[in-house]
Design a protein around this motif. Structure first.
Motif, PDB file in Angstrom:
ATOM      1  N   GLY A   4       0.806  -1.213   0.000  1.00 58.30           N
ATOM      2  CA  GLY A   4       0.000   0.000   0.000  1.00 58.30           C
ATOM      3  C   GLY A   4       0.836   1.257   0.000  1.00 58.30           C
ATOM      4  N   VAL A   5       0.196   2.351   0.366  1.00 55.16           N
ATOM      5  CA  VAL A   5       0.789   3.689   0.310  1.00 55.16           C
ATOM      6  C   VAL A   5       0.558   4.385   1.644  1.00 55.16           C
ATOM      7  N   ASP A   6       1.543   5.163   2.081  1.00 54.00           N
ATOM      8  CA  ASP A   6       1.379   6.091   3.206  1.00 54.00           C
ATOM      9  C   ASP A   6       1.581   7.515   2.701  1.00 54.00           C
ATOM     10  N   SER A   7       0.863   8.449   3.279  1.00 52.82           N
ATOM     11  CA  SER A   7       1.026   9.849   2.899  1.00 52.82           C
ATOM     12  C   SER A   7       0.954  10.742   4.126  1.00 52.82           C
ATOM     13  N   PHE A   8       1.714  11.821   4.083  1.00 57.05           N
ATOM     14  CA  PHE A   8       1.655  12.841   5.128  1.00 57.05           C
ATOM     15  C   PHE A   8       0.908  14.089   4.639  1.00 57.05           C
ATOM     16  N   GLY A   9       0.384  14.032   3.413  1.00 66.23           N
ATOM     17  CA  GLY A   9      -0.343  15.177   2.892  1.00 66.23           C
ATOM     18  C   GLY A   9       0.513  16.412   2.777  1.00 66.23           C
ATOM     19  N   ALA A  10       1.713  16.239   2.246  1.00 66.79           N
ATOM     20  CA  ALA A  10       2.655  17.355   2.185  1.00 66.79           C
ATOM     21  C   ALA A  10       2.223  18.397   1.162  1.00 66.79           C
ATOM     22  N   VAL A  11       2.360  19.677   1.527  1.00 66.38           N
ATOM     23  CA  VAL A  11       2.120  20.778   0.597  1.00 66.38           C
ATOM     24  C   VAL A  11       3.434  21.515   0.329  1.00 66.38           C
ATOM     25  N   LEU A  21       1.290  23.825  -3.277  1.00 66.28           N
ATOM     26  CA  LEU A  21      -0.132  23.594  -3.462  1.00 66.28           C
ATOM     27  C   LEU A  21      -0.914  24.269  -2.342  1.00 66.28           C
ATOM     28  N   SER A  22      -2.120  24.706  -2.657  1.00 65.64           N
ATOM     29  CA  SER A  22      -3.000  25.167  -1.591  1.00 65.64           C
ATOM     30  C   SER A  22      -3.440  23.961  -0.772  1.00 65.64           C
ATOM     31  N   ALA A  23      -3.794  24.203   0.493  1.00 67.04           N
ATOM     32  CA  ALA A  23      -4.258  23.117   1.350  1.00 67.04           C
ATOM     33  C   ALA A  23      -5.515  22.471   0.779  1.00 67.04           C
ATOM     34  N   VAL A  24      -6.392  23.275   0.197  1.00 67.73           N
ATOM     35  CA  VAL A  24      -7.623  22.739  -0.395  1.00 67.73           C
ATOM     36  C   VAL A  24      -7.294  21.789  -1.538  1.00 67.73           C
ATOM     37  N   GLN A  25      -6.390  22.206  -2.427  1.00 70.38           N
ATOM     38  CA  GLN A  25      -6.033  21.367  -3.569  1.00 70.38           C
ATOM     39  C   GLN A  25      -5.325  20.099  -3.125  1.00 70.38           C
ATOM     40  N   ARG A  26      -4.432  20.227  -2.132  1.00 70.52           N
ATOM     41  CA  ARG A  26      -3.708  19.043  -1.666  1.00 70.52           C
ATOM     42  C   ARG A  26      -4.660  18.033  -1.058  1.00 70.52           C
ATOM     43  N   MET A  27      -5.653  18.511  -0.317  1.00 69.73           N
ATOM     44  CA  MET A  27      -6.610  17.596   0.293  1.00 69.73           C
ATOM     45  C   MET A  27      -7.421  16.875  -0.777  1.00 69.73           C
ATOM     46  N   GLN A  28      -7.826  17.602  -1.807  1.00 73.02           N
ATOM     47  CA  GLN A  28      -8.571  16.980  -2.903  1.00 73.02           C
ATOM     48  C   GLN A  28      -7.708  15.925  -3.599  1.00 73.02           C
ATOM     49  N   LEU A  30      -5.225  14.297  -2.323  1.00 71.19           N
ATOM     50  CA  LEU A  30      -4.969  13.189  -1.413  1.00 71.19           C
ATOM     51  C   LEU A  30      -6.117  12.184  -1.431  1.00 71.19           C
ATOM     52  N   VAL A  31      -7.328  12.661  -1.403  1.00 68.96           N
ATOM     53  CA  VAL A  31      -8.478  11.749  -1.457  1.00 68.96           C
ATOM     54  C   VAL A  31      -8.510  11.018  -2.804  1.00 68.96           C
ATOM     55  N   GLU A  32      -8.171  11.718  -3.882  1.00 73.67           N
ATOM     56  CA  GLU A  32      -8.110  11.063  -5.196  1.00 73.67           C
ATOM     57  C   GLU A  32      -7.053   9.960  -5.217  1.00 73.67           C
ATOM     58  N   GLU A  33      -5.948  10.184  -4.528  1.00 72.94           N
ATOM     59  CA  GLU A  33      -4.904   9.155  -4.459  1.00 72.94           C
ATOM     60  C   GLU A  33      -5.415   7.908  -3.745  1.00 72.94           C
ATOM     61  N   VAL A  56      -0.907  18.650   5.736  1.00 73.28           N
ATOM     62  CA  VAL A  56      -2.340  18.849   6.015  1.00 73.28           C
ATOM     63  C   VAL A  56      -2.927  17.652   6.773  1.00 73.28           C
ATOM     64  N   ASP A  57      -2.081  16.888   7.460  1.00 74.54           N
ATOM     65  CA  ASP A  57      -2.529  15.631   8.065  1.00 74.54           C
ATOM     66  C   ASP A  57      -2.658  15.697   9.586  1.00 74.54           C
ATOM     67  N   SER A  58      -3.001  16.860  10.138  1.00 73.10           N
ATOM     68  CA  SER A  58      -3.112  16.944  11.598  1.00 73.10           C
ATOM     69  C   SER A  58      -4.316  16.162  12.130  1.00 73.10           C
ATOM     70  N   ALA A  59      -5.309  15.882  11.280  1.00 64.15           N
ATOM     71  CA  ALA A  59      -6.498  15.120  11.690  1.00 64.15           C
ATOM     72  C   ALA A  59      -6.697  13.949  10.739  1.00 64.15           C
ATOM     73  N   PRO A  60      -5.818  12.943  10.797  1.00 70.71           N
ATOM     74  CA  PRO A  60      -5.833  11.876   9.788  1.00 70.71           C
ATOM     75  C   PRO A  60      -7.148  11.109   9.714  1.00 70.71           C
ATOM     76  N   VAL A  61      -7.810  10.900  10.845  1.00 72.79           N
ATOM     77  CA  VAL A  61      -9.026  10.092  10.804  1.00 72.79           C
ATOM     78  C   VAL A  61     -10.126  10.778  10.005  1.00 72.79           C
ATOM     79  N   VAL A  62     -10.121  12.111   9.946  1.00 73.00           N
ATOM     80  CA  VAL A  62     -11.113  12.836   9.151  1.00 73.00           C
ATOM     81  C   VAL A  62     -10.877  12.588   7.657  1.00 73.00           C
ATOM     82  N   ILE A  63      -9.610  12.622   7.251  1.00 73.78           N
ATOM     83  CA  ILE A  63      -9.262  12.341   5.854  1.00 73.78           C
ATOM     84  C   ILE A  63      -9.643  10.907   5.496  1.00 73.78           C
TER      85      ILE A  63
END
Length: 349
Positions: A4-11, A21-28, A30-33, A56-63
């Motif tokens: 699998g893959v791990d991510s820290f949601g880096a911007v 990247l903007s935080a909004v774009q990175r979050m979008q 990340l979900v696509e990934e 952008v990964d301070s709340a990973p369970v939400v993502i």
């Protein structure tokens, strides 16, 4: 072996252009990934936890919960939950909720965190680094075992029989221990009979074999069956259509990230020579085309005595979203089938 893959949601900014990247774009993105990883048949996707401007990964369970509603099969895990700076009651509630949303695909990788910004943020003393984790892990495991919990500790008010809800679909909810290179951490995971996630981001993976053997021996001495003592590997990796292209794409951002980290931790600047050595046959980086990376996974599996899971951290380099998606696609459609086929051939002999 799960892949699998791990991510820290880096911007983090592109070192060539200076653009972040903007935080909004990175979050979008990340979900696509995560959605693509599910579609191409990967087994697991993990989100780390940081409390810094470049992630952008301070709340990973939400993502992970957002991704749960758009995926079907992939397991969704933290990578890692900084348990020392969290309330185990809340951690359990959040991941139990994720488990219900995902129909039983949630997991926790609990650790102390390789960066320490969470401790002052949530009012904890770094002098309590070890005792915080051991105490909170004890409480988390008691909550997993019992709806009504009686527990007394130093760093959190006692529980006197209160119930912790909701309960997860999975019983028990999977909890891994995330470790770096501290022998006591390997022994603790083995003694508790918990699966182990080892982060190896530099050097040669075979150097960790004595620590993994220590984990397995501690588990054996504690009476745990060998099949419970699962070892996972968190490694930096990236796929390209050719090995040369993968290296050329990944190196600039990798060098930028690790040079910046080095300023905080006293490392010298990263060089191309070091990078090329680490992506060699025995180095820690899993970077190349599908054949090279599959072969490297099989090598690491052998020198570490058998892995139950391997996850690729692709996000330490600033890369266009399309290249990240292509890497995930290659991992799922090319690398994973190669590895599974060759492992199956070995086990049948």
């Amino acid at each position: 072996m799960q892949i699998g893959v791990d991510s820290f949601g880096a911007v983090i900014s592109d070192p060539a252009t200076g653009i972040s990247l903007s935080a909004v774009q990175r979050m979008q993105n990340l979900v696509e990934e995560i959605v693509l990883a599910d579609q191409v048949g990967l087994d697991v996707f993990g989100i780390g936890e940081h409390h810094r401007s470049e992630f952008v990964d301070s709340a990973p369970v939400v993502i992970l919960a957002a991704a749960a509603t758009r995926t079907k099969d992939i397991r969704l895990t933290s990578a890692v939950t900084v348990l020392s700076a969290a309330d185990p009651v809340r951690v359990f509630q959040e991941f139990a909720t994720l488990d219900l949303i995902s129909h039983g695909r949630a997991e926790i990788v609990a650790g102390r965190g390789s960066s320490v910004e969470a401790y002052p943020l949530f009012g904890f003393d770094l002098d309590d680094y070890d005792s915080l984790f051991s105490e909170k892990l004890d409480l988390l495991l008691k909550i997993r075992e019992n709806t009504h919990v009686r527990w007394i500790g130093k760093h959190r008010p006692a529980l006197t029989g209160q119930a912790v809800y909701p309960r997860p679909l999975q019983n028990p909810l999977p909890i891994w221990i995330g470790v770096g290179g501290t022998p006591a951490s390997f022994v603790r995971a083995g003694t508790l009979g918990l699966p182990l996630m080892v982060a190896i981001i530099g050097g040669e993976p075979k150097r960790f074999r004595p620590l993994i053997d220590l984990y397995r021996e501690a588990g054996r001495r504690a009476g745990h069956r060998p099949e419970r003592l699962i070892v996972g590997l968190h490694a930096i990796g990236f796929l390209g259509d050719t090995a040369e292209q993968a290296a050329e794409d990944f190196y600039p951002g990798y060098a930028h990230t690790f040079t910046e980290i080095g300023k905080e931790r006293g490392w010298p600047p990263t060089t191309r020579t070091q990078f090329d050595a680490l992506r060699g046959p025995t180095g820690a980086l899993l970077i190349g085309d599908a054949e090279i990376v599959a072969q490297k996974i099989l090598y690491v599996n052998e020198v570490l005595g058998g892995l139950g899971r391997i996850t690729f951290q692709m996000g330490v380099s600033a890369l266009p979203h399309e290249k990240m998606l292509r890497s995930i696609e290659l991992l799922g459609t090319r690398v994973a089938p190669l590895v599974r086929k060759r492992l199956a051939a070995v086990s049948s002999h």
